[in-house]
Design a protein around this motif. Structure first.
Motif, PDB file in Angstrom:
ATOM      1  N   GLY A 144      40.287  72.126  67.942  1.00 13.74           N
ATOM      2  CA  GLY A 144      39.602  71.120  68.726  1.00 13.74           C
ATOM      3  C   GLY A 144      39.913  71.266  70.197  1.00 13.74           C
ATOM      4  N   LEU A 145      39.457  70.300  70.981  1.00 10.73           N
ATOM      5  CA  LEU A 145      39.499  70.420  72.430  1.00 10.73           C
ATOM      6  C   LEU A 145      40.904  70.669  72.969  1.00 10.73           C
ATOM      7  CD1 LEU A 145      37.538  70.231  74.829  1.00 10.73           C
ATOM      8  CD2 LEU A 145      38.225  67.846  75.077  1.00 10.73           C
ATOM      9  N   ARG A 204      32.002  61.925  75.424  1.00 13.55           N
ATOM     10  CA  ARG A 204      33.376  61.482  75.174  1.00 13.55           C
ATOM     11  C   ARG A 204      33.977  62.312  74.045  1.00 13.55           C
ATOM     12  NH1 ARG A 204      33.483  56.358  73.041  1.00 13.55           N
ATOM     13  NH2 ARG A 204      31.311  56.562  72.403  1.00 13.55           N
ATOM     14  N   TRP A 205      35.169  62.828  74.281  1.00 13.99           N
ATOM     15  CA  TRP A 205      35.853  63.673  73.310  1.00 13.99           C
ATOM     16  C   TRP A 205      36.975  62.897  72.631  1.00 13.99           C
ATOM     17  CZ3 TRP A 205      34.028  68.447  72.157  1.00 13.99           C
ATOM     18  CH2 TRP A 205      33.112  69.008  73.048  1.00 13.99           C
ATOM     19  N   PHE A 229      38.178  57.414  70.247  1.00 14.11           N
ATOM     20  CA  PHE A 229      37.420  57.732  71.448  1.00 14.11           C
ATOM     21  C   PHE A 229      37.583  56.603  72.458  1.00 14.11           C
ATOM     22  CE2 PHE A 229      35.407  60.129  68.102  1.00 14.11           C
ATOM     23  CZ  PHE A 229      35.015  61.323  68.712  1.00 14.11           C
ATOM     24  N   SER A 257      32.428  65.635  68.705  1.00 11.84           N
ATOM     25  CA  SER A 257      33.540  66.241  67.978  1.00 11.84           C
ATOM     26  C   SER A 257      33.605  67.752  68.132  1.00 11.84           C
ATOM     27  CB  SER A 257      33.458  65.891  66.484  1.00 11.84           C
ATOM     28  OG  SER A 257      33.553  64.494  66.298  1.00 11.84           O
ATOM     29  N   ASP A 258      32.477  68.401  68.442  1.00 11.40           N
ATOM     30  CA  ASP A 258      32.508  69.857  68.592  1.00 11.40           C
ATOM     31  C   ASP A 258      31.424  70.305  69.569  1.00 11.40           C
ATOM     32  OD1 ASP A 258      29.985  70.316  67.134  1.00 11.40           O
ATOM     33  OD2 ASP A 258      31.145  69.782  65.361  1.00 11.40           O
ATOM     34  N   LEU A 289      27.613  68.901  71.154  1.00 12.98           N
ATOM     35  CA  LEU A 289      27.419  68.742  72.594  1.00 12.98           C
ATOM     36  C   LEU A 289      26.201  69.523  73.065  1.00 12.98           C
ATOM     37  CD1 LEU A 289      28.503  67.719  75.336  1.00 12.98           C
ATOM     38  CD2 LEU A 289      29.800  69.860  75.477  1.00 12.98           C
TER      39      LEU A 289
END
Length: 282
Positions: free
Chosen positions: A130-131, A199-200, A207, A216-217, A221
């Motif tokens: 993830g981010l 928003r991540w 969030f 989420s991914d 986006l």
């Protein structure tokens, strides 16, 4: 010299996080009385009060706050050691490299190709995350090495070397008026009418409140930007995953992003050392 057992730390961290003996006992799968006795015994051995107990509930003392931070780190290190030890047997000769999904693709390919050309190179499993999950995966032993991005990731507790730096771009719908600009500012991107910033998820999965869609991914986006529902700011290398419906415009006042190869500070892995050397071109 005082020593702390893993069991004691696990018990204390559970109570310190829940600030409730009953909930902590249930979480640990034990009865409450032995948990209370274990914490009291720990306080006696250390000679300090870790928790304040009154009618309002349980709270941490200053000493307890210190032990919570140190205890979490110790338990995490013990878990990482066990995970890496098991993996050393189950996946003999394999390195796990974690990277942000869809991030630094070209750089990652160069790193992998350079290492593969080294004599004695082992197999590298690439683990997209993830981010901002890469640092946690490195700490808890799910990964041996990571590509981290400052200022978004912290390098604290790791050894690291910087591989590259780059500016950031606004990823916009191709039909948006700003898409034809040669550059934009953070304020301009943040205040676009009808295009709230995506928003991540935070580390706990929640969030922050806001009008932008919860993402989420990167595939989510990309679709929402193409549909004209949101906008995002990403490192320049994000151009590699853009669609025809997107435009990338440099954000002149966004902080420079550094990509670092990072590994546990205590690592003695020859394979990790070889991977780092090849990534640096040494």
């Amino acid at each position: 010299m005082d020593t702390l057992e893993t069991r004691e730390l696990r018990y204390f961290v559970a109570v310190a996080e829940d600030l409730h003996f009953g909930r902590a006992a249930q979480r640990l799968g034990i009865a409450q009385p032995p948990l209370s006795r274990a914490i009291q015994q720990l306080e006696r051995r250390l000679g300090v009060r870790l928790l304040e107990r009154d009618r309002q509930g349980v709270s941490l003392t200053d000493a307890g706050s210190v032990l919570l931070v140190e205890g979490r780190a110790t338990l995490e290190a013990a878990s990482a050691a066990a995970r890496r030890t098991r993996r050393a047997v189950a996946q003999r000769g394999t390195l796990v490299l974690t990277v942000k999904a869809a991030g630094s693709h070209e750089l990652l390919r160069k790193v992998l190709d350079a290492y593969a050309a080294e004599p004695g190179a082992v197999a590298v499993e690439v683990l997209p995350s993830g981010l901002c999950d890469q640092a946690q995966m490195l700490r808890d032993g799910r990964a041996d090495v990571a590509l981290l991005h400052t200022p978004f990731n912290s390098l604290a507790g790791f050894d690291s070397e910087q591989l590259s730096s780059e500016g950031q771009v606004a990823i916009l719908p191709a039909t948006n008026p700003l898409a034809s600009r040669s550059s934009v500012t953070v304020a301009e991107v943040s205040d676009l009418p009808g295009l709230p910033m995506a928003r991540w998820p935070q580390r706990d999965g929640s969030f922050l409140p806001g009008p932008g869609p919860a993402i989420s991914d990167v595939s989510q986006l990309a679709q929402l930007i193409a549909l004209g529902r949101t906008v995002a700011v990403f490192p320049e290398s994000a151009r590699s995953w853009l669609w025809a419906e997107h435009r990338a415009v440099p954000v002149v006042d966004a902080p420079v992003v550094g990509t670092h190869i990072a590994w546990p500070a205590h690592s003695s892995s020859l394979a990790v050392a070889a991977l780092v050397r090849s990534a640096l071109g040494r």
